[in-house]
Design an enzyme around this catalytic site. Structure first.
Site, PDB file in Angstrom:
ATOM      1  N   LEU A  43       0.866  -1.169   0.000  1.00  0.00           N
ATOM      2  CA  LEU A  43       0.000   0.000   0.000  1.00  0.00           C
ATOM      3  C   LEU A  43       0.906   1.224   0.000  1.00  0.00           C
ATOM      4  O   LEU A  43       1.969   1.209   0.624  1.00  0.00           O
ATOM      5  CB  LEU A  43      -0.897   0.020   1.247  1.00  0.00           C
ATOM      6  CG  LEU A  43      -1.916  -1.121   1.400  1.00  0.00           C
ATOM      7  CD1 LEU A  43      -2.629  -1.008   2.749  1.00  0.00           C
ATOM      8  CD2 LEU A  43      -2.925  -1.103   0.264  1.00  0.00           C
ATOM      9  N   ASP A  44       0.498   2.279  -0.688  1.00  0.00           N
ATOM     10  CA  ASP A  44       1.279   3.510  -0.668  1.00  0.00           C
ATOM     11  C   ASP A  44       1.494   3.965   0.771  1.00  0.00           C
ATOM     12  O   ASP A  44       0.682   3.672   1.668  1.00  0.00           O
ATOM     13  CB  ASP A  44       0.556   4.618  -1.434  1.00  0.00           C
ATOM     14  CG  ASP A  44       0.472   4.347  -2.919  1.00  0.00           C
ATOM     15  OD1 ASP A  44       1.216   3.476  -3.410  1.00  0.00           O
ATOM     16  OD2 ASP A  44      -0.356   5.003  -3.590  1.00  0.00           O
ATOM     17  N   LYS A  45       2.557   4.706   0.983  1.00  0.00           N
ATOM     18  CA  LYS A  45       2.883   5.194   2.323  1.00  0.00           C
ATOM     19  C   LYS A  45       1.672   5.828   3.001  1.00  0.00           C
ATOM     20  O   LYS A  45       1.385   5.539   4.171  1.00  0.00           O
ATOM     21  CB  LYS A  45       4.017   6.217   2.234  1.00  0.00           C
ATOM     22  CG  LYS A  45       4.341   6.899   3.557  1.00  0.00           C
ATOM     23  CD  LYS A  45       5.350   8.022   3.372  1.00  0.00           C
ATOM     24  CE  LYS A  45       5.560   8.787   4.666  1.00  0.00           C
ATOM     25  NZ  LYS A  45       6.476   9.947   4.489  1.00  0.00           N
TER      26      LYS A  45
END
Length: 326
Positions: free
Chosen positions: A138-140
């Site tokens: 998942l993106d940051k």
């Protein structure tokens, strides 16, 4: 081994600083890392050494030498985890926004991998290394459900399920604009942006197939916002954010694919304040379902939206309920 790159500076970008251009072209490096390359004369402009702040005119040929990286093994770190499920084969967590999944350029510590190395005392190893198996990311600044494997067999089986698109994934997203149809599908390939190398794009002529399916949950007409439930067939970098931004429906709060102008255009001052406090894309991986790699049992895990995103949704729900009753 070091790598060498040759780039032509585009005339349409005339006036851009050398370090800024290179930072866009090599998103894996921070601005300070780019400056270090220039200072060490690993970057030549038309065969000559240059300075980081030099403004290019267009048409220059840039040669860049990137030294071989020094491998750094992730170290265990005591970072709190919201664990939804765990056994000897895998662990499922509710990742908070702001937590990077895997160590990389600019993030050698403080990641989910560092946290898992500290927490999991029963790692059997992945590929001969004592580390957790990251099957998806998942993106940051995207929150939500994520699974990691503890051994090779679990890692390979989960990877197979992701490749076969049999994993069940649902995301909650709030976007600017009113989505007209109640449901639909976006099937657009995604590749690196032609100019802004830190971004991805679905408008490039070539790319990897990416499919996002959406269903409208709620429309907030007066604020021109739509709440969506999204499912992914593929899992490309920034897939959801790119697909909707390229349809002029950027995710609320997205600092990369959206713009502060969309936030500033919100007439409701309280709503505008809540979005600014969010400070990231309004995206949450709310559900993850898969088959357990050892038992064969169908598992499904859910996580509620984090407080900052839920505050926006609750405010909108209450506002529209009061206005509709009035």
């Amino acid at each position: 081994m070091p790598s060498n790159h040759i780039l032509n500076f585009p005339p349409q970008a005339a006036g851009q600083r050398l370090d800024q251009f290179l930072a866009d072209q090599f998103p894996e490096f921070s601005r300070s890392q780019v400056k270090k390359l220039i200072d060490e004369q690993r970057v030549l402009v038309d065969g000559r050494a240059a300075k980081a702040g030099e403004k290019l005119k267009g048409g220059e040929t840039l040669s860049i030498e990137i030294p071989a990286p020094t491998p750094i093994a992730p170290q265990p770190e005591a970072i709190g985890l919201d664990i939804l499920y765990e056994d000897s084969h895998l662990i499922v967590i509710n990742k908070p926004a702001g937590l990077v999944v895997h160590p990389g350029a600019g993030h050698f510590s403080g990641t989910l991998v560092n946290a898992l190395l500290h927490h999991c005392e029963d790692l059997a190893g992945i590929g001969g290394e004592l580390r957790p198996g990251i099957v998806h990311r998942l993106d940051k600044d995207t929150s939500g459900v994520l699974v990691a494997a503890k051994n090779d067999a679990a890692h390979q089986d989960l990877a197979r399920q992701f490749k076969a698109h049999s994993i069940k994934r649902h995301y909650l997203a709030l976007v600017h604009g009113l989505v007209q149809n109640d449901q639909g599908e976006i099937d657009r390939p995604i590749s690196r942006h032609a100019v802004e190398r830190k971004k991805m794009s679905s408008r490039a002529s070539r790319g990897r197939r990416a499919v996002t399916r959406w269903q409208v949950l709620k429309r907030f007409d007066r604020d021109r916002l739509t709440l969506l439930d999204l499912t992914l067939e593929t899992g490309r970098t920034h897939q959801i954010r790119v697909h909707f931004a390229d349809l002029n429906l950027p995710l609320v709060g997205d600092p990369v694919y959206g713009s502060s102008a969309r936030t500033n255009a919100l007439n409701d001052t309280e709503l505008r304040s809540l979005v600014r406090k969010l400070g990231r894309q309004a995206l949450h991986a709310r559900l993850l379902g898969f088959v357990h790699p050892a038992s064969g049992e169908a598992l499904e895990f859910q996580a509620a939206a984090p407080p900052d995103l839920q505050a926006i949704l609750t405010y909108l729900d209450e506002k529209y309920l009061i206005e509709d009753q009035g």
